[in-house]
Design a protein around this motif. Structure first.
Motif, PDB file in Angstrom:
ATOM      1  N   LYS A  91       0.808  -1.225   0.000  1.00  0.00           N
ATOM      2  CA  LYS A  91       0.000   0.000   0.000  1.00  0.00           C
ATOM      3  C   LYS A  91       0.844   1.280   0.000  1.00  0.00           C
ATOM      4  CE  LYS A  91      -3.858  -2.122  -0.393  1.00  0.00           C
ATOM      5  NZ  LYS A  91      -4.640  -2.028  -1.625  1.00  0.00           N
ATOM      6  N   TYR A 117      -7.075  -2.775   8.324  1.00  0.00           N
ATOM      7  CA  TYR A 117      -7.812  -1.687   7.674  1.00  0.00           C
ATOM      8  C   TYR A 117      -7.044  -0.374   7.749  1.00  0.00           C
ATOM      9  CZ  TYR A 117     -11.862  -4.553   6.666  1.00  0.00           C
ATOM     10  OH  TYR A 117     -12.697  -5.521   6.156  1.00  0.00           O
ATOM     11  N   HIS A 120      -4.874  -0.136   4.961  1.00  0.00           N
ATOM     12  CA  HIS A 120      -5.621  -0.055   3.703  1.00  0.00           C
ATOM     13  C   HIS A 120      -5.919  -1.397   3.048  1.00  0.00           C
ATOM     14  CE1 HIS A 120      -5.164   4.234   4.107  1.00  0.00           C
ATOM     15  NE2 HIS A 120      -3.864   4.063   4.239  1.00  0.00           N
ATOM     16  N   ASN A 122      -8.344  -4.123   1.645  1.00  0.00           N
ATOM     17  CA  ASN A 122      -9.637  -3.903   0.994  1.00  0.00           C
ATOM     18  C   ASN A 122     -10.753  -4.700   1.642  1.00  0.00           C
ATOM     19  OD1 ASN A 122      -7.387  -3.561  -1.260  1.00  0.00           O
ATOM     20  ND2 ASN A 122      -9.065  -2.151  -1.612  1.00  0.00           N
TER      21      ASN A 122
END
Length: 160
Positions: A91, A117, A120, A122
């Motif tokens: 990420k 999360y 990042h 998904n």
């Protein structure tokens, strides 16, 4: 994405490149079996640890000729470089960050969910223990991420 012509139904089928990052041979076998049983028309690539995953993604060493993945299924608990580190590197990399990463792990820990999360991810999916539930989970991943979601084209600069 490779596009194949399905001659039986005369339909164009997009073949999605999937990278499974998983160190447990039993889980690898289960995913492969589910993909075969579900007749999922996608190419499954395997990286067995975090270092191997990053070599694959950067097309280094024995992975110099591999296709870029359209989606990554990532276990968190890997030897050496763990899934959290892999997720963070993906990420933070401008060439990789748009590839959807689905966390597929046994961890139900709230701290792992939150951290994933925050890095990042998904989506975050806990691996079921029951085989039938595992099949349903893999099929739902296939249905959502490979049939419903519109993935970015590799030709638009979002992938390597």
């Amino acid at each position: 994405m490779t596009i194949k012509q399905d001659t039986t139904a005369n339909q164009t089928v997009k073949q999605i490149e999937i990278l499974l990052v998983e160190d447990n041979e039993g889980d690898i076998g289960l995913v492969e079996e589910v993909f075969q049983e579900a007749k999922i028309m996608n190419n499954l690539n395997i990286a067995e640890d975090g270092e191997e995953a990053m070599l694959f993604l950067h097309k280094k060493g024995k992975f110099s000729n591999v296709p870029s993945p359209d989606i990554i299924l990532l276990d968190l608990n890997l030897p050496g470089k763990d899934g959290r580190e892999v997720l963070k590197e993906i990420k933070e990399d401008n060439e990789l960050k748009r590839i959807p990463v689905v966390i597929l792990t046994t961890s139900k820990a709230e701290e792992d969910i939150l951290k994933s999360y925050n890095l990042h991810a998904n989506s975050y999916i806990t691996k079921p223990v029951d085989f039938d539930q595992f099949i349903r989970v893999i099929k739902s991943i296939e249905n959502f991420w490979l049939d419903i979601v519109k993935l970015p084209s590799k030709g638009n600069g979002s992938f390597m």
